[in-house]
Design an enzyme around this catalytic site. Structure first.
Site, mmCIF file in Angstrom:
data_model
loop_
_atom_site.group_PDB
_atom_site.id
_atom_site.type_symbol
_atom_site.label_atom_id
_atom_site.label_comp_id
_atom_site.label_asym_id
_atom_site.label_seq_id
_atom_site.Cartn_x
_atom_site.Cartn_y
_atom_site.Cartn_z
ATOM 1 N N GLY A 1 12.262 -6.946 -10.272
ATOM 2 C CA GLY A 1 11.818 -6.947 -8.950
ATOM 3 C C GLY A 1 11.266 -5.428 -8.300
ATOM 4 N N GLU B 1 5.958 5.602 -0.918
ATOM 5 C CA GLU B 1 4.686 5.142 -1.169
ATOM 6 C C GLU B 1 3.652 5.568 -0.311
ATOM 7 O OE1 GLU B 1 3.635 4.254 -4.232
ATOM 8 O OE2 GLU B 1 5.227 3.362 -5.109
ATOM 9 N N LYS C 1 -1.204 6.386 8.215
ATOM 10 C CA LYS C 1 -2.076 7.272 7.499
ATOM 11 C C LYS C 1 -3.607 7.003 7.525
ATOM 12 C CE LYS C 1 -3.300 8.120 2.758
ATOM 13 N NZ LYS C 1 -2.957 7.661 1.159
ATOM 14 N N VAL D 1 16.784 -9.373 -19.281
ATOM 15 C CA VAL D 1 16.050 -10.323 -20.317
ATOM 16 C C VAL D 1 16.675 -9.561 -21.669
ATOM 17 C CG1 VAL D 1 14.195 -10.613 -21.256
ATOM 18 C CG2 VAL D 1 14.149 -10.853 -18.889
ATOM 19 N N THR E 1 -3.103 5.304 -6.278
ATOM 20 C CA THR E 1 -3.567 4.318 -7.093
ATOM 21 C C THR E 1 -2.488 3.328 -7.558
ATOM 22 O OG1 THR E 1 -3.335 5.603 -9.003
ATOM 23 C CG2 THR E 1 -5.460 5.568 -7.774
ATOM 24 N N GLY E 2 -1.263 3.490 -7.337
ATOM 25 C CA GLY E 2 -0.085 2.642 -7.805
ATOM 26 C C GLY E 2 -0.040 1.455 -7.210
#
Length: 531
Positions: free
Chosen positions: A11, A46, A75, A187, A347-348
């Protein structure tokens, strides 16, 4: 490979961004999200770049719909403080385009002449090229409905927001209405066919989940891409030293003035501190290198910088780099499971939405039938994009003149960049791609090359030009400038005087106008947070 169904494993912001884009862009595809019961998202608040607007348009989101749910603000620039040298002050990297129809190299060329003749400050570069600089400097926002400024709001604004809330918003307001299935399960194993394609992932509940394409959004664990498909991880450690961070949220003291429309990055002893103003609080954190400072000392440095002692900190460990292949057989890595470059230039999420967009466009373009050639092309362009992001971020350190600590001396003087071209960065890539990725040598030549008459920073490196100017680099040497003046244009002094006077009048007029615009807080209060 015919793609009729997609299973997103994981997620968080990358998982729900992927599911939202697949469900809205790829019509008729069955999309399922398998989210862990135990893992928590990395997101700490972020900061994005303008290109993030492409993702918002892809999934059909308007600012007034999602921002108030995600603690979001606008921004217009990245502000770098004390990066040029210790106590050197700040410079801006504003978004958007230039203020006139003149070509980039012509404007940079003209600024270089003015800067040399009139000993202009660092800020003059942004003043001369970009009107968005004034919005950032004076913390103002405008939709520019009267066209007083040469800018388009959507093309000059990015966002700060709570990544966890953004993922939840996409889940509840985009994915579920589009029919995306959602399961909580961890998983524990994977089943494959004789050719190595995944046929199902098995959850701790015993349930098996199957699809044509498996999208790995499991973060740094990279359970499917690295763990099951053995995609080699190519480290960027030699380029980017930082591997640790402390993250926190702090309250506003005076929200109306502290809520700024910039991401601030401040260089301190062993790294840098980010500052992202959200609507209700400020996201902050310290990115540093464990090679130069231990966690306890880094924590003290961070708290000292903030001027607080009592604060809840979250420790994050990360690795820089990308996987040699982001798409192997029927597994596609998105987000941290594929790559990570430290967030100095946001950059994330940039890498996440760029990869999502490219995957969606490829699948749609091929009528949902993707072959090996398509996957090879995707992998080449994905790796090329990540190398570009890595190079851009790494040069922020190389351009600096700081040598006040061992960390900064290593960043600015201790790396042998000319030998990095021989690293695994080029593993399994054609040799001729090196000419397209010559790293620091190209940028170095922008300053020192004597092979072109004007010694310009070319327009395709406009982003580099903002950082280089802010760090104190100049495209002209005194010798070059004298030669250009005497050999190419004997009347250059008169032209420069006229240009300088016109420009200063323009700056005065625009500054006066910008001060009539609403502050970031006022603009958000009126347009997003009315209630």
């Amino acid at each position: 490979m015919k793609i009729r169904s997609i299973l997103v494993v994981g997620g968080g912001s990358s998982g729900w961004m992927s599911a939202a884009a697949f469900s809205r862009y790829l019509k008729g595809i069955k999309v399922t999200v398998l989210e862990s019961n135990t893992s928590s998202p990395i997101g700490v608040g972020e900061s994005t770049m303008v290109a993030f607007n492409h993702f918002l348009k892809m999934v059909g989101l308007k600012d007034e719909d999602w921002m108030k749910y995600c603690d979001a603000t606008y921004k217009t620039s990245v502000r770098f403080t004390n990066f040029r040298d210790k106590d050197s002050g700040s410079f801006e990297y504003p978004f958007g385009h230039e203020r006139s129809g003149q070509d980039d190299t012509g404007k940079i060329n003209a600024w270089a002449h003015l800067a040399a003749k009139y000993k202009l400050s660092t800020d003059s570069f942004c003043e001369f090229l970009n009107e968005v600089y004034f919005l950032a400097r004076y913390n103002r926002l405008t939709k520019n409905e009267n066209n007083r400024m040469k800018l388009s709001f959507d093309h000059v604004t990015a966002y700060h927001f709570d990544a966890k809330l953004f993922g939840e918003y996409l889940r509840d307001h985009v994915c579920k209405p589009e029919g995306v299935e959602h399961h909580y399960d961890d998983v524990v194993s994977v089943e494959k066919d004789s050719e190595g394609y995944i046929t199902s992932v098995v959850g701790s509940s015993g349930e098996k989940y199957s699809a044509d394409l498996y999208v790995d959004c499991t973060g740094f664990k990279s359970i499917l891409l690295e763990g099951e498909m053995n995609s080699k991880f190519i480290s960027s450690k030699k380029w980017l030293s930082n591997d640790s961070a402390f993250a926190a949220r702090i309250p506003y003291k005076n929200k109306e003035t502290e809520l700024e429309n910039v991401t601030t990055c401040t260089a301190i002893e062993n790294g840098w501190v980010w500052h992202t103003p959200l609507w209700s609080k400020i996201g902050t954190g310290y990115v540093y290198s464990s090679d130069f400072v231990d966690d306890e000392t880094a924590e003290k440095e961070f708290k000292s910088h903030l001027g607080v002692d009592d604060i809840d900190l979250r420790k994050i460990k990360f690795r820089h780099g990308y996987h040699q292949k982001g798409w192997i057989k029927n597994v596609l890595g998105i987000g941290l499971s594929y790559a990570f470059v430290e967030p100095l230039e946001a950059t994330g999420l940039s890498s996440t939405h760029v990869m999502i967009q490219r995957a969606c466009e490829l699948i749609e373009h091929k009528d949902y039938n993707v072959n090996g050639f398509d996957i090879d092309g995707y992998n080449y362009h994905a790796a090329f994009a990540m190398r570009g992001m890595k190079r851009f971020v790494a040069l922020h350190y190389k351009f600096s003149s700081r040598i006040d600590t061992p960390y900064w001396r290593y960043q600015t003087e201790g790396k042998d960049w000319f030998n990095l071209d021989n690293d695994d960065d080029f593993y399994d890539f054609p040799v001729d791609t090196r000419s397209d990725y010559s790293g620091y040598r190209d940028v170095y030549s922008l300053i020192h090359s004597h092979h072109s008459i004007n010694h310009n920073w070319p327009s395709e490196n406009r982003s580099y030009a903002y950082i280089m100017a802010g760090m104190g680099h100049k495209p002209f040497s005194k010798k070059d400038l004298h030669r250009v003046r005497t050999e190419l244009d004997p009347d250059i002094d008169k032209k420069l005087e006229s240009m300088y006077n016109e420009w200063r009048q323009y700056v005065d007029d625009l500054t006066e106008y910008v001060h009539t615009l609403p502050t970031s807080y006022e603009f958000l209060k009126e347009n997003i947070y009315q209630d």
